[in-house]
Enzyme design. Structure first.
Site, mmCIF file in Angstrom:
data_model
loop_
_atom_site.group_PDB
_atom_site.id
_atom_site.type_symbol
_atom_site.label_atom_id
_atom_site.label_comp_id
_atom_site.label_asym_id
_atom_site.label_seq_id
_atom_site.Cartn_x
_atom_site.Cartn_y
_atom_site.Cartn_z
ATOM 1 N N VAL A 1 49.926 0.631 8.145
ATOM 2 C CA VAL A 1 49.302 1.580 7.225
ATOM 3 C C VAL A 1 47.898 1.996 7.654
ATOM 4 O O VAL A 1 47.313 2.915 7.085
ATOM 5 C CB VAL A 1 49.232 0.997 5.789
ATOM 6 C CG1 VAL A 1 50.623 0.834 5.225
ATOM 7 C CG2 VAL A 1 48.462 -0.315 5.753
ATOM 8 N N GLY A 2 47.330 1.325 8.670
ATOM 9 C CA GLY A 2 45.994 1.715 9.096
ATOM 10 C C GLY A 2 45.570 0.991 10.351
ATOM 11 O O GLY A 2 46.176 -0.014 10.752
ATOM 12 N N GLY B 1 38.599 -0.516 14.355
ATOM 13 C CA GLY B 1 38.008 -0.685 15.673
ATOM 14 C C GLY B 1 38.689 -1.753 16.500
ATOM 15 O O GLY B 1 38.862 -1.605 17.697
ATOM 16 N N PHE B 2 39.057 -2.894 15.872
ATOM 17 C CA PHE B 2 39.739 -3.934 16.630
ATOM 18 C C PHE B 2 40.963 -4.467 15.899
ATOM 19 O O PHE B 2 41.666 -5.322 16.411
ATOM 20 C CB PHE B 2 38.785 -5.106 16.930
ATOM 21 C CG PHE B 2 38.378 -5.866 15.703
ATOM 22 C CD1 PHE B 2 39.102 -6.961 15.276
ATOM 23 C CD2 PHE B 2 37.267 -5.491 14.981
ATOM 24 C CE1 PHE B 2 38.728 -7.661 14.149
ATOM 25 C CE2 PHE B 2 36.879 -6.185 13.861
ATOM 26 C CZ PHE B 2 37.605 -7.278 13.442
ATOM 27 N N VAL C 1 46.225 -2.786 10.274
ATOM 28 C CA VAL C 1 46.553 -3.264 8.940
ATOM 29 C C VAL C 1 47.994 -2.888 8.609
ATOM 30 O O VAL C 1 48.395 -1.724 8.749
ATOM 31 C CB VAL C 1 45.601 -2.679 7.877
ATOM 32 C CG1 VAL C 1 45.992 -3.183 6.494
ATOM 33 C CG2 VAL C 1 44.160 -3.059 8.187
ATOM 34 N N LYS D 1 45.882 -7.924 8.205
ATOM 35 C CA LYS D 1 45.038 -7.376 9.264
ATOM 36 C C LYS D 1 45.147 -8.267 10.488
ATOM 37 O O LYS D 1 44.868 -9.461 10.425
ATOM 38 C CB LYS D 1 43.580 -7.292 8.819
ATOM 39 C CG LYS D 1 42.661 -6.669 9.852
ATOM 40 C CD LYS D 1 41.266 -6.475 9.277
ATOM 41 C CE LYS D 1 40.370 -5.777 10.295
ATOM 42 N NZ LYS D 1 39.010 -5.541 9.741
ATOM 43 N N ASP E 1 28.708 -2.157 7.562
ATOM 44 C CA ASP E 1 29.580 -1.000 7.813
ATOM 45 C C ASP E 1 30.022 -0.386 6.492
ATOM 46 O O ASP E 1 31.190 -0.082 6.292
ATOM 47 C CB ASP E 1 30.786 -1.431 8.640
ATOM 48 C CG ASP E 1 31.481 -0.244 9.317
ATOM 49 O OD1 ASP E 1 30.859 0.829 9.407
ATOM 50 O OD2 ASP E 1 32.638 -0.396 9.733
#
Length: 457
Positions: free
Chosen positions: A22-23, A26-27, A30, A45, A153
């Site tokens: 679903v996503g 950067g590293f 998900v 994740k 972030d």
């Protein structure tokens, strides 16, 4: 190095079903999956392929270290407004028998992120929801900083939303332990991180060491994004932002400032926003100070939250709703405000001359016009309409599919309403002919009745 397991359990592939990507960050990637024993969806994740398989894992992989740090920080900062960690993952979501992946098992947030909702809606959230988001993010950040952690972030994509649009902070991949509680007023951390549009001016210096004032600045830019329903500096690359932000540039507040006198509490929140993005880190308010403002503002709009949630849910769940529906906040007045506000029109902020024009007229002209007459009105008054129409995006949304996505983006990208109107005239109104101009007239009459009355009189 192993992922922490305190107060959590190991989750493997046999416990999961209906897994899908679903996503991606950067590293990490998900996945959404249903936990068979728990009976509800979770988010997993994991590191991107190649970082943590047992066959090629490097013991000092910085990405794996970040994932471990993120899990530890999630446990330390666990609260109602920070994404919860249920356990750790070990398995093979990619389906390669030679690879074993490690990850974090977290609660799944059904509405995605503030960023994804903004992109779907193409307009700001209703005021009650916007103000609740501002408060809930401040609550999460207050708790985070109280644990001597910084986020590093803070941005719309890292503020996740459940099905009722309650917010939780996520993605602690760039978080670092703050040493301010141990050493002095100098809040040092490990490394610079975050998205450049949300970075404070001092962070663009090579010698900068992130401190909690970094998060406070990011919160100010995030507030602007929540209030405007979009990302700041849409056309600015890193080099331009690096150059202009230290020079004092900030997101444009022209449209927000127009609504301050009609939206209860907005002026206080805008003042907080600007204090948060102050050039001096020492002048930025702490999140405890932010809470005093956000809680007070939210109190004024609590009775409108249920309707706001229903309205946004209905729009998101309706097909093609982002093309056909008007913006939520074109009427700044909230249910909590007095309906006797006779000095400010509830559609927009007017000049004294325009207010007088409305007061002197009994009603907007009710004469019946053909599409040809409407098109002629739009064409003959081009110069005047370019100058006086302010709710350009709201009118553009009313036109729906008559404005192609690329033309919509061009209109939205302009910094001023005057420029937006010029693009609208040179594009869709010019090529669409009588039908589009007539539709524009109808939308104009809906959003700017005083303008139609004045020009048609």
């Amino acid at each position: 190095m192993a992922l922490p397991s305190q107060k959590t359990e190991l989750v493997g592939d046999t416990s999961l079903e209906k897994c899908k990507l679903v996503g991606s960050g950067g590293f990490g990637q998900v996945y959404k999956a249903r936990h068979k024993d728990w009976g509800f969806d979770v988010a997993i994740k994991i590191l991107k392929e190649g970082f943590c398989s047992f066959n090629n894992y490097l013991p000092h992989s910085s990405s794996f270290t970040k994932l471990c740090d993120e899990a530890n920080h999630m446990d330390k900062a666990s609260c109602e407004f920070v994404l919860r960690r249920y356990g750790t993952y070990q398995g093979n979501l990619l389906g390669k028998k030679t690879s074993v992946q490690h990850g974090i098992v977290m609660e799944f947030m059904g509405r995605g992120s503030v960023q994804s909702v903004q992109e779907e809606l193409s307009c700001p959230l209703p005021w009650p929801l916007a103000f609740r988001l501002a408060h809930q993010v401040a609550l999460g950040m207050t708790f985070l900083h109280s644990k001597n952690l910084m986020h590093g972030d803070l941005k719309p994509s890292n503020v996740l939303l459940n099905m009722d649009f309650n917010a939780k902070l996520a993605d602690f991949g760039l978080s670092r332990v703050s040493t301010s509680a141990l050493n002095s007023n100098r809040e040092t951390t490990g490394e610079i991180g975050g998205s450049y549009k949300y970075m404070p001016p001092e962070a663009f210096k090579a010698s900068y060491e992130p401190v909690r004032a970094f998060d406070r600045y990011s919160y100010g830019i995030l507030l602007w994004s929540i209030l405007r329903g979009k990302e700041p500096y849409p056309k600015a690359n890193y080099d331009l932002v690096e150059l202009r932000i230290p020079e004092g540039d900030r997101p444009c507040c022209e449209e927000i400032d127009k609504m301050k006198v009609t939206v209860d509490g907005l002026e206080e929140l805008v003042d907080l926003m600007k204090r948060c993005w102050d050039e001096s880190p020492f002048k930025r308010p702490t999140f405890q100070d932010c809470l005093k403002v956000t809680e007070n503002v939210l109190t004024k709009h609590k009775t409108g939250i249920h309707k706001a949630v229903l309205d946004v849910s209905t729009r998101l769940d309706s097909p093609n709703s982002n093309q056909s529906s008007r913006a939520f906040n074109v009427t700044p007045q909230t249910p909590e405000q007095s309906e006797s506000n006779d000095t400010v029109d509830n559609k927009m902020i007017l000049t004294k001359t325009e207010r007088s024009s409305i007061q002197d007229s009994v009603s907007v002209s009710t004469k019946i016009m053909s599409d040809e007459d409407k098109a002629k009105f739009v064409e003959n008054n081009r110069a005047k309409l370019i100058q006086c129409v302010t709710e350009v995006m709201e009118i553009t949304e009313e036109l729906g599919d008559m404005v192609p996505p690329e033309a919509y983006s061009c209109v939205e990208a302009e910094a001023t309403t005057l420029a937006q109107m010029r693009v609208l005239y040179s594009g869709p109104l010019r090529s669409g002919g009588v039908v589009v101009k007539a539709a524009f007239y109808d939308a104009l009459k809906k959003h700017h009745p005083e303008v139609v009355e004045r020009l048609d009189g």
